[in-house]
Design a protein around this motif. Sequence first.
Motif, PDB file in Angstrom:
ATOM      1  N   HIS A 166     -11.049  -0.058  13.613  1.00 42.75           N
ATOM      2  CA  HIS A 166     -12.450   0.210  13.949  1.00 42.75           C
ATOM      3  C   HIS A 166     -13.406  -0.753  13.253  1.00 42.75           C
ATOM      4  O   HIS A 166     -14.300  -1.323  13.895  1.00 42.75           O
ATOM      5  CB  HIS A 166     -12.801   1.645  13.568  1.00 42.75           C
ATOM      6  N   TRP A 167     -13.216  -0.951  11.946  1.00 45.96           N
ATOM      7  CA  TRP A 167     -14.213  -1.698  11.173  1.00 45.96           C
ATOM      8  C   TRP A 167     -13.906  -3.194  11.095  1.00 45.96           C
ATOM      9  O   TRP A 167     -14.803  -4.025  11.165  1.00 45.96           O
ATOM     10  CB  TRP A 167     -14.327  -1.120   9.759  1.00 45.96           C
ATOM     11  N   PHE A 168     -12.640  -3.538  10.964  1.00 44.89           N
ATOM     12  CA  PHE A 168     -12.279  -4.941  10.761  1.00 44.89           C
ATOM     13  C   PHE A 168     -11.699  -5.608  12.005  1.00 44.89           C
ATOM     14  O   PHE A 168     -11.335  -6.781  11.964  1.00 44.89           O
ATOM     15  CB  PHE A 168     -11.293  -5.068   9.594  1.00 44.89           C
ATOM     16  N   GLY A 169     -11.597  -4.863  13.115  1.00 39.03           N
ATOM     17  CA  GLY A 169     -11.201  -5.476  14.383  1.00 39.03           C
ATOM     18  C   GLY A 169      -9.716  -5.764  14.544  1.00 39.03           C
ATOM     19  O   GLY A 169      -9.335  -6.591  15.369  1.00 39.03           O
ATOM     20  N   PHE A 170      -8.854  -5.077  13.780  1.00 42.88           N
ATOM     21  CA  PHE A 170      -7.422  -5.284  13.930  1.00 42.88           C
ATOM     22  C   PHE A 170      -6.924  -4.676  15.236  1.00 42.88           C
ATOM     23  O   PHE A 170      -7.538  -3.762  15.772  1.00 42.88           O
ATOM     24  CB  PHE A 170      -6.668  -4.615  12.778  1.00 42.88           C
ATOM     25  N   ASP A 171      -5.825  -5.193  15.764  1.00 46.10           N
ATOM     26  CA  ASP A 171      -5.130  -4.472  16.821  1.00 46.10           C
ATOM     27  C   ASP A 171      -4.156  -3.495  16.165  1.00 46.10           C
ATOM     28  O   ASP A 171      -3.951  -3.528  14.954  1.00 46.10           O
ATOM     29  CB  ASP A 171      -4.411  -5.437  17.777  1.00 46.10           C
ATOM     30  N   TYR A 172      -3.561  -2.591  16.978  1.00 42.18           N
ATOM     31  CA  TYR A 172      -2.711  -1.554  16.403  1.00 42.18           C
ATOM     32  C   TYR A 172      -1.510  -2.131  15.670  1.00 42.18           C
ATOM     33  O   TYR A 172      -1.151  -1.687  14.571  1.00 42.18           O
ATOM     34  CB  TYR A 172      -2.234  -0.583  17.492  1.00 42.18           C
ATOM     35  N   LYS A 173      -0.864  -3.134  16.269  1.00 39.76           N
ATOM     36  CA  LYS A 173       0.348  -3.686  15.674  1.00 39.76           C
ATOM     37  C   LYS A 173       0.055  -4.287  14.295  1.00 39.76           C
ATOM     38  O   LYS A 173       0.777  -4.046  13.326  1.00 39.76           O
ATOM     39  CB  LYS A 173       0.958  -4.734  16.601  1.00 39.76           C
ATOM     40  N   ARG A 174      -1.029  -5.062  14.195  1.00 38.53           N
ATOM     41  CA  ARG A 174      -1.383  -5.693  12.924  1.00 38.53           C
ATOM     42  C   ARG A 174      -1.850  -4.652  11.902  1.00 38.53           C
ATOM     43  O   ARG A 174      -1.526  -4.753  10.711  1.00 38.53           O
ATOM     44  CB  ARG A 174      -2.483  -6.732  13.161  1.00 38.53           C
ATOM     45  N   ALA A 175      -2.601  -3.642  12.367  1.00 41.30           N
ATOM     46  CA  ALA A 175      -3.095  -2.609  11.464  1.00 41.30           C
ATOM     47  C   ALA A 175      -1.950  -1.781  10.891  1.00 41.30           C
ATOM     48  O   ALA A 175      -1.925  -1.459   9.693  1.00 41.30           O
ATOM     49  CB  ALA A 175      -4.082  -1.700  12.201  1.00 41.30           C
ATOM     50  N   VAL A 176      -1.000  -1.408  11.744  1.00 43.00           N
ATOM     51  CA  VAL A 176       0.143  -0.619  11.284  1.00 43.00           C
ATOM     52  C   VAL A 176       0.979  -1.419  10.294  1.00 43.00           C
ATOM     53  O   VAL A 176       1.417  -0.896   9.265  1.00 43.00           O
ATOM     54  CB  VAL A 176       1.011  -0.163  12.485  1.00 43.00           C
ATOM     55  N   ALA A 177       1.206  -2.688  10.577  1.00 47.08           N
ATOM     56  CA  ALA A 177       1.979  -3.539   9.672  1.00 47.08           C
ATOM     57  C   ALA A 177       1.308  -3.621   8.304  1.00 47.08           C
ATOM     58  O   ALA A 177       1.962  -3.486   7.262  1.00 47.08           O
ATOM     59  CB  ALA A 177       2.137  -4.936  10.271  1.00 47.08           C
ATOM     60  N   THR A 178      -0.004  -3.835   8.289  1.00 47.21           N
ATOM     61  CA  THR A 178      -0.747  -3.920   7.032  1.00 47.21           C
ATOM     62  C   THR A 178      -0.690  -2.608   6.276  1.00 47.21           C
ATOM     63  O   THR A 178      -0.469  -2.576   5.054  1.00 47.21           O
ATOM     64  CB  THR A 178      -2.218  -4.304   7.307  1.00 47.21           C
ATOM     65  N   THR A 179      -0.865  -1.499   6.983  1.00 45.01           N
ATOM     66  CA  THR A 179      -0.821  -0.181   6.349  1.00 45.01           C
ATOM     67  C   THR A 179       0.545   0.102   5.750  1.00 45.01           C
ATOM     68  O   THR A 179       0.659   0.600   4.626  1.00 45.01           O
ATOM     69  CB  THR A 179      -1.173   0.916   7.371  1.00 45.01           C
ATOM     70  N   MET A 180       1.600  -0.189   6.484  1.00 49.98           N
ATOM     71  CA  MET A 180       2.933   0.126   5.995  1.00 49.98           C
ATOM     72  C   MET A 180       3.309  -0.684   4.762  1.00 49.98           C
ATOM     73  O   MET A 180       3.998  -0.196   3.872  1.00 49.98           O
ATOM     74  CB  MET A 180       3.961  -0.103   7.103  1.00 49.98           C
ATOM     75  N   ILE A 181       2.844  -1.912   4.691  1.00 48.18           N
ATOM     76  CA  ILE A 181       3.142  -2.737   3.522  1.00 48.18           C
ATOM     77  C   ILE A 181       2.284  -2.319   2.324  1.00 48.18           C
ATOM     78  O   ILE A 181       2.797  -2.108   1.218  1.00 48.18           O
ATOM     79  CB  ILE A 181       2.931  -4.225   3.842  1.00 48.18           C
ATOM     80  N   LEU A 182       0.990  -2.174   2.540  1.00 51.70           N
ATOM     81  CA  LEU A 182       0.080  -1.893   1.428  1.00 51.70           C
ATOM     82  C   LEU A 182       0.121  -0.434   0.993  1.00 51.70           C
ATOM     83  O   LEU A 182       0.221  -0.129  -0.198  1.00 51.70           O
ATOM     84  CB  LEU A 182      -1.350  -2.289   1.808  1.00 51.70           C
ATOM     85  N   VAL A 183       0.029   0.488   1.955  1.00 51.94           N
ATOM     86  CA  VAL A 183       0.063   1.911   1.623  1.00 51.94           C
ATOM     87  C   VAL A 183       1.505   2.352   1.360  1.00 51.94           C
ATOM     88  O   VAL A 183       1.789   3.011   0.356  1.00 51.94           O
ATOM     89  CB  VAL A 183      -0.551   2.766   2.753  1.00 51.94           C
ATOM     90  N   GLY A 184       2.403   1.984   2.287  1.00 56.31           N
ATOM     91  CA  GLY A 184       3.778   2.432   2.162  1.00 56.31           C
ATOM     92  C   GLY A 184       4.431   2.012   0.866  1.00 56.31           C
ATOM     93  O   GLY A 184       5.205   2.780   0.278  1.00 56.31           O
ATOM     94  N   PHE A 185       4.121   0.814   0.398  1.00 58.43           N
ATOM     95  CA  PHE A 185       4.748   0.358  -0.847  1.00 58.43           C
ATOM     96  C   PHE A 185       3.789   0.437  -2.046  1.00 58.43           C
ATOM     97  O   PHE A 185       3.999   1.216  -2.965  1.00 58.43           O
ATOM     98  CB  PHE A 185       5.274  -1.073  -0.699  1.00 58.43           C
ATOM     99  N   PHE A 186       2.710  -0.343  -2.022  1.00 56.80           N
ATOM    100  CA  PHE A 186       1.868  -0.487  -3.208  1.00 56.80           C
ATOM    101  C   PHE A 186       1.100   0.795  -3.554  1.00 56.80           C
ATOM    102  O   PHE A 186       1.114   1.253  -4.704  1.00 56.80           O
ATOM    103  CB  PHE A 186       0.899  -1.656  -3.033  1.00 56.80           C
ATOM    104  N   TRP A 187       0.397   1.371  -2.577  1.00 55.47           N
ATOM    105  CA  TRP A 187      -0.358   2.595  -2.851  1.00 55.47           C
ATOM    106  C   TRP A 187       0.569   3.737  -3.238  1.00 55.47           C
ATOM    107  O   TRP A 187       0.321   4.455  -4.211  1.00 55.47           O
ATOM    108  CB  TRP A 187      -1.192   2.998  -1.632  1.00 55.47           C
ATOM    109  N   ASN A 188       1.645   3.926  -2.469  1.00 53.85           N
ATOM    110  CA  ASN A 188       2.555   5.025  -2.764  1.00 53.85           C
ATOM    111  C   ASN A 188       3.259   4.839  -4.104  1.00 53.85           C
ATOM    112  O   ASN A 188       3.525   5.808  -4.815  1.00 53.85           O
ATOM    113  CB  ASN A 188       3.592   5.169  -1.643  1.00 53.85           C
ATOM    114  N   ALA A 189       3.583   3.601  -4.452  1.00 55.80           N
ATOM    115  CA  ALA A 189       4.212   3.340  -5.747  1.00 55.80           C
ATOM    116  C   ALA A 189       3.259   3.698  -6.887  1.00 55.80           C
ATOM    117  O   ALA A 189       3.662   4.298  -7.892  1.00 55.80           O
ATOM    118  CB  ALA A 189       4.630   1.874  -5.849  1.00 55.80           C
ATOM    119  N   THR A 190       1.981   3.338  -6.716  1.00 53.71           N
ATOM    120  CA  THR A 190       0.988   3.660  -7.737  1.00 53.71           C
ATOM    121  C   THR A 190       0.820   5.171  -7.873  1.00 53.71           C
ATOM    122  O   THR A 190       0.786   5.713  -8.986  1.00 53.71           O
ATOM    123  CB  THR A 190      -0.372   3.023  -7.380  1.00 53.71           C
ATOM    124  N   GLY A 191       0.725   5.875  -6.724  1.00 50.45           N
ATOM    125  CA  GLY A 191       0.614   7.329  -6.755  1.00 50.45           C
ATOM    126  C   GLY A 191       1.858   7.967  -7.345  1.00 50.45           C
ATOM    127  O   GLY A 191       1.774   8.961  -8.091  1.00 50.45           O
TER     128      GLY A 191
END
Length: 252
Positions: A166-191
């Motif tokens: 919505h805000w940065f203009g990503f398509d679904y494929k790119r947004a999901v890839a970014t989320t899975m790498i950053l949230v799936g690994f880095f954010w979840n590891a920190t939590g």
Amino acid sequence: MLAEFILLFVIAVIANALSAFAGGGAGLLQLPVLIFMGLPFGVALATHKIATVALGVGSTMRYWREKNIEILFSVFVLAVGLPGVIIGAAIILNIDEGLATLLLGILTISLGIYSFFKKQLGQEFKPKNKTKLGLGIGGSVIFLIGFINGSLTSGTGLFLTIWLIHWFGFDYKRAVATTMILVGFFWNATGAITLSALGEVKWSWLLPLILGSLVGGYIGANLAIKSGNKWIKVIFELITISVGTSLIVKTF
């Protein structure tokens, strides 16, 4: 013992495959199952959070090969999101989750409804809001999403996915890839580190959960890459509505 191992592994594969495909939602199945099997909320949350780090590893192994991750932007997301994750994880063990879970459920359902009525949402990659003001507003929302990710784990990756679109203009494929790498690994590891330091973890259940998260993350990422934006959008909408409904039912 063997039956318990198999059940945890299968649930982890299914939950994390769906999450890697749609950009979040692993907690929809995995966290309630851990609670149903007898773990208190705090213990189940910490155990789930540690296991989902493997989701990030599995999906990253597949998504990274596509070479569509923006490194500098990813560093920005980590810089503004990780403090929120730490703060959220630090306070969740000391607050009542009822109202927060209800509101999170309503907001999650709204993501699916919003996506459903925006037919062309996330179908093309059209970068925007990379100005100082745009990054400031976008970063503030990412901090809030990080806070929610650290405190209430179910489906919060979905929020980052839709915000990137919505805000940065990503398509679904790119947004999901970014989320899975950053949230799936880095954010979840920190939590996971924060929760395990402050609370209790069911260590004996982690092996099947980690193996299932690793396998499911890779499978889901592979399916998303092959399916394209149209099908990712459909699955995203189904997952958000399912996750939101589950969270609302959980509060009653």
